[in-house]
Design an enzyme around this catalytic site. Sequence first.
Site, PDB file in Angstrom:
ATOM      1  N   ARG A  46       0.817  -1.240   0.000  1.00 36.44           N
ATOM      2  CA  ARG A  46       0.000   0.000   0.000  1.00 36.44           C
ATOM      3  C   ARG A  46       0.842   1.278   0.000  1.00 36.44           C
ATOM      4  NH1 ARG A  46      -3.437  -2.976   3.655  1.00 36.44           N
ATOM      5  NH2 ARG A  46      -5.060  -3.924   2.398  1.00 36.44           N
TER       6      ARG A  46
ATOM      7  N   LYS B  58       3.273  11.461 -11.445  1.00 33.12           N
ATOM      8  CA  LYS B  58       2.460  10.554 -12.261  1.00 33.12           C
ATOM      9  C   LYS B  58       3.255   9.270 -12.449  1.00 33.12           C
ATOM     10  CE  LYS B  58      -0.502  13.463 -15.064  1.00 33.12           C
ATOM     11  NZ  LYS B  58      -0.819  13.901 -16.442  1.00 33.12           N
TER      12      LYS B  58
ATOM     13  N   GLU C 213       9.317  17.597 -25.240  1.00 37.32           N
ATOM     14  CA  GLU C 213       8.611  17.955 -23.988  1.00 37.32           C
ATOM     15  C   GLU C 213       9.087  19.338 -23.508  1.00 37.32           C
ATOM     16  OE1 GLU C 213       6.105  16.197 -22.833  1.00 37.32           O
ATOM     17  OE2 GLU C 213       6.484  14.043 -23.004  1.00 37.32           O
TER      18      GLU C 213
ATOM     19  N   LYS D 122       7.181  23.078 -14.343  1.00 39.41           N
ATOM     20  CA  LYS D 122       6.404  21.897 -13.940  1.00 39.41           C
ATOM     21  C   LYS D 122       6.085  21.956 -12.450  1.00 39.41           C
ATOM     22  CE  LYS D 122       5.296  17.193 -14.504  1.00 39.41           C
ATOM     23  NZ  LYS D 122       5.448  15.937 -15.202  1.00 39.41           N
TER      24      LYS D 122
ATOM     25  N   GLU E 278      -4.449  16.959 -11.454  1.00 41.65           N
ATOM     26  CA  GLU E 278      -4.946  17.273 -12.800  1.00 41.65           C
ATOM     27  C   GLU E 278      -6.444  17.494 -12.882  1.00 41.65           C
ATOM     28  OE1 GLU E 278      -2.750  15.386 -16.035  1.00 41.65           O
ATOM     29  OE2 GLU E 278      -4.616  15.322 -17.144  1.00 41.65           O
TER      30      GLU E 278
ATOM     31  N   ARG F  23      -3.055  21.471 -14.779  1.00 40.98           N
ATOM     32  CA  ARG F  23      -2.066  20.428 -15.114  1.00 40.98           C
ATOM     33  C   ARG F  23      -2.378  19.749 -16.444  1.00 40.98           C
ATOM     34  NH1 ARG F  23       0.960  15.954 -11.240  1.00 40.98           N
ATOM     35  NH2 ARG F  23       2.202  15.084 -12.937  1.00 40.98           N
TER      36      ARG F  23
ATOM     37  N   ASN G 126      -0.428  18.034 -21.047  1.00 41.84           N
ATOM     38  CA  ASN G 126      -0.700  16.989 -22.037  1.00 41.84           C
ATOM     39  C   ASN G 126      -0.766  17.550 -23.455  1.00 41.84           C
ATOM     40  OD1 ASN G 126      -0.986  14.821 -20.164  1.00 41.84           O
ATOM     41  ND2 ASN G 126      -2.889  15.783 -19.512  1.00 41.84           N
TER      42      ASN G 126
ATOM     43  N   HIS H 247      -0.247  15.429 -26.484  1.00 41.96           N
ATOM     44  CA  HIS H 247      -0.279  14.036 -26.042  1.00 41.96           C
ATOM     45  C   HIS H 247      -1.543  13.295 -26.474  1.00 41.96           C
ATOM     46  CE1 HIS H 247       3.080  15.459 -23.724  1.00 41.96           C
ATOM     47  NE2 HIS H 247       3.258  14.316 -23.100  1.00 41.96           N
TER      48      HIS H 247
ATOM     49  N   HIS I 188      -0.402  10.118 -27.996  1.00 39.90           N
ATOM     50  CA  HIS I 188      -0.663   8.803 -27.402  1.00 39.90           C
ATOM     51  C   HIS I 188      -1.388   7.892 -28.393  1.00 39.90           C
ATOM     52  CE1 HIS I 188      -0.389  10.130 -22.880  1.00 39.90           C
ATOM     53  NE2 HIS I 188       0.791  10.005 -23.456  1.00 39.90           N
TER      54      HIS I 188
ATOM     55  N   HIS J  69       8.314   8.234 -27.442  1.00 37.40           N
ATOM     56  CA  HIS J  69       7.225   9.030 -26.868  1.00 37.40           C
ATOM     57  C   HIS J  69       7.356  10.503 -27.283  1.00 37.40           C
ATOM     58  CE1 HIS J  69       4.347  10.535 -23.935  1.00 37.40           C
ATOM     59  NE2 HIS J  69       5.265  11.362 -23.516  1.00 37.40           N
TER      60      HIS J  69
HETATM   61  P1  NAD Z   1      12.992   5.596 -21.861  1.00 40.83           P
HETATM   62  O1  NAD Z   1      12.840   5.492 -20.421  1.00 40.83           O
HETATM   63  O2  NAD Z   1      12.575   4.439 -22.698  1.00 40.83           O
HETATM   64  O3  NAD Z   1      14.519   5.948 -22.183  1.00 40.83           O
HETATM   65  C1  NAD Z   1      14.904   6.097 -23.523  1.00 40.83           C
HETATM   66  C2  NAD Z   1      16.065   5.162 -23.889  1.00 40.83           C
HETATM   67  O4  NAD Z   1      17.277   5.700 -23.370  1.00 40.83           O
HETATM   68  C3  NAD Z   1      15.936   3.765 -23.315  1.00 40.83           C
HETATM   69  O5  NAD Z   1      16.448   2.839 -24.237  1.00 40.83           O
HETATM   70  C4  NAD Z   1      16.818   3.838 -22.074  1.00 40.83           C
HETATM   71  O6  NAD Z   1      17.287   2.582 -21.655  1.00 40.83           O
HETATM   72  C5  NAD Z   1      17.944   4.711 -22.573  1.00 40.83           C
HETATM   73  N1  NAD Z   1      18.675   5.461 -21.563  1.00 40.83           N
HETATM   74  C6  NAD Z   1      18.176   6.048 -20.459  1.00 40.83           C
HETATM   75  N2  NAD Z   1      19.122   6.791 -19.862  1.00 40.83           N
HETATM   76  C7  NAD Z   1      20.240   6.655 -20.606  1.00 40.83           C
HETATM   77  C8  NAD Z   1      21.543   7.219 -20.519  1.00 40.83           C
HETATM   78  N3  NAD Z   1      21.869   8.106 -19.576  1.00 40.83           N
HETATM   79  N4  NAD Z   1      22.454   6.841 -21.431  1.00 40.83           N
HETATM   80  C9  NAD Z   1      22.121   5.973 -22.442  1.00 40.83           C
HETATM   81  N5  NAD Z   1      20.890   5.454 -22.607  1.00 40.83           N
HETATM   82  C10 NAD Z   1      19.969   5.800 -21.689  1.00 40.83           C
HETATM   83  O7  NAD Z   1      12.210   6.856 -22.454  1.00 40.83           O
HETATM   84  P2  NAD Z   1      12.013   8.351 -21.914  1.00 40.83           P
HETATM   85  O8  NAD Z   1      11.942   9.179 -23.133  1.00 40.83           O
HETATM   86  O9  NAD Z   1      12.962   8.699 -20.855  1.00 40.83           O
HETATM   87  O10 NAD Z   1      10.577   8.304 -21.228  1.00 40.83           O
HETATM   88  C11 NAD Z   1       9.414   8.033 -21.978  1.00 40.83           C
HETATM   89  C12 NAD Z   1       8.366   7.533 -21.031  1.00 40.83           C
HETATM   90  O11 NAD Z   1       8.080   8.539 -20.061  1.00 40.83           O
HETATM   91  C13 NAD Z   1       7.049   7.188 -21.692  1.00 40.83           C
HETATM   92  O12 NAD Z   1       6.605   5.935 -21.237  1.00 40.83           O
HETATM   93  C14 NAD Z   1       6.121   8.280 -21.249  1.00 40.83           C
HETATM   94  O13 NAD Z   1       4.786   7.855 -21.165  1.00 40.83           O
HETATM   95  C15 NAD Z   1       6.678   8.616 -19.896  1.00 40.83           C
HETATM   96  N6  NAD Z   1       6.361   9.973 -19.429  1.00 40.83           N
HETATM   97  C16 NAD Z   1       5.872  10.092 -18.179  1.00 40.83           C
HETATM   98  C17 NAD Z   1       5.597  11.346 -17.674  1.00 40.83           C
HETATM   99  C18 NAD Z   1       5.127  11.488 -16.252  1.00 40.83           C
HETATM  100  O14 NAD Z   1       4.737  12.593 -15.878  1.00 40.83           O
HETATM  101  N7  NAD Z   1       5.185  10.452 -15.454  1.00 40.83           N
HETATM  102  C19 NAD Z   1       5.838  12.489 -18.455  1.00 40.83           C
HETATM  103  C20 NAD Z   1       6.344  12.329 -19.737  1.00 40.83           C
HETATM  104  C21 NAD Z   1       6.610  11.052 -20.227  1.00 40.83           C
HETATM  105  N1  GLY Z   2       3.615  14.890 -18.205  1.00 41.27           N
HETATM  106  C1  GLY Z   2       2.303  15.310 -17.828  1.00 41.27           C
HETATM  107  C2  GLY Z   2       2.135  15.557 -16.382  1.00 41.27           C
HETATM  108  O1  GLY Z   2       3.012  15.291 -15.591  1.00 41.27           O
HETATM  109  O2  GLY Z   2       1.116  16.003 -15.980  1.00 41.27           O
END
Ligand code: NAD
Ligand code: GLY
Length: 363
Positions: free
Chosen positions: A118, A140, A182, A224, A234, A238, A242, A245, A249, A262
């Site tokens: 939990r 998130k 982003e 942010k 949100e 907030r 998006n 997105h 998405h 992404h």
């Molecule tokens: P990712 O986590 O897949 O990383 C991208 C690639 O880079 C991967 O292959 C990873 O292994 C590699 N990598 C990471 N750090 C590295 C480094 N320092 N050196 C070499 N390689 C490295 O992708 P991302 O773009 O970081 O994140 C995308 C994800 O984030 C999506 O799933 C998206 O939905 C999510 N997201 C979440 C939020 C949120 O608010 N929680 C906001 C935006 C995006």
């Molecule tokens: N990336 C969208 C949010 O954090 O709200």
Amino acid sequence: MITVDVDLGERSYPIFIGQGLLNKAELIAPYLGKGRVVIVSNDVVAPLYMDKAKQLFPGQDVLDIVLPDGEAHKDLDAVSHIYNVLLAGKYDRNTLLIALGGGVVGDITGFAAATYLRGIDFIQIPTTLLAQVDSSVGGKTGVNHPLGKNMIGAFYQPLCVLADTDVLSTLPRREVDAGLAEVLKYGLIYDAEFFDWLEANSKGIGESDSALLAQTIRTCCEIKAEIVAKDERESGVRALLNFGHTFGHAIETASGYGNWLHGETVAMGMVMAADLSHKLGWIDLAVAQRIRAVLEENFGMPVLPPADISVEQYLDLMLSDKKAESGKIRFVLLKAIGEGVVDGDIEPSLLESTLTAGDNLCK
Ligand code: NAD
Ligand code: GLY
């Protein structure tokens, strides 16, 4: 080092941004409790940074969990694997989870932390530009479902965020560019001056000039943090985060997770949203053209969505978007650069014209 605070009352936390932070165990020390530490990463990041990350916990026997890399593995199986390891090792409620990786590892680990017993504490150590400017901040967490992106999740804040900008040196160029999508989002929805600054400095940012990148990360985290502090769950402002997105998405899900990054689908989605904002008469054609040009020419991003997604597919996927209400898709659109708005009453013919515009987007 710069510290940006996320002000959420008793759940407030700092974002530490700077070079060499993986060597600074003193930043993490205040967050260590009496429990064991588990670092979750993936099979690309762990070989690069796991040993270093473990040094943040001197004298402790730190367990690591290494997940398969990639968006295609951002699913309940990954979360289940974390539960299995923690339960088998009798990890209790004092356990501290560390997310070491990009947005995928951060979102999965945060969700595991939110739900294991939990809820246990966790810390974000983001290693991609996208994760440092966006996903590690704001709480998130979650995973994808075959029927929709990020459909399973929870709002759950970390204890702190440690963004060591040195790790960006190993990040592939395409991933840096995906993070910059982003970054541009913040300027477009919230801060016209920041958008101007990004446009003016696109060459240096594109060459990963460290001072410009640090300034970029700081500004994004400040924006942010301000938005999340106003609207953590949100129900209002907030939703602007998006921008791009809703379209993005749908493209990501329709194309199969992992085929487009992404950030790349967000870039396409932002150009589609700019196109629709212009068709609604809210921004001039010149403004829409500028937005496409900055993304496509200054920052070299893909801006044209794949041609094989039908209007019906878009509408079906966008109706599953988390912003949709009472069967209406709600879009984040622009009244001006720096002024995002959310609207759910879009004339279907205008929407269809954007969805089928192809290379005519913003023209
Ligand atoms: P990712 O986590 O897949 O990383 C991208 C690639 O880079 C991967 O292959 C990873 O292994 C590699 N990598 C990471 N750090 C590295 C480094 N320092 N050196 C070499 N390689 C490295 O992708 P991302 O773009 O970081 O994140 C995308 C994800 O984030 C999506 O799933 C998206 O939905 C999510 N997201 C979440 C939020 C949120 O608010 N929680 C906001 C935006 C995006
Ligand atoms: N990336 C969208 C949010 O954090 O709200």
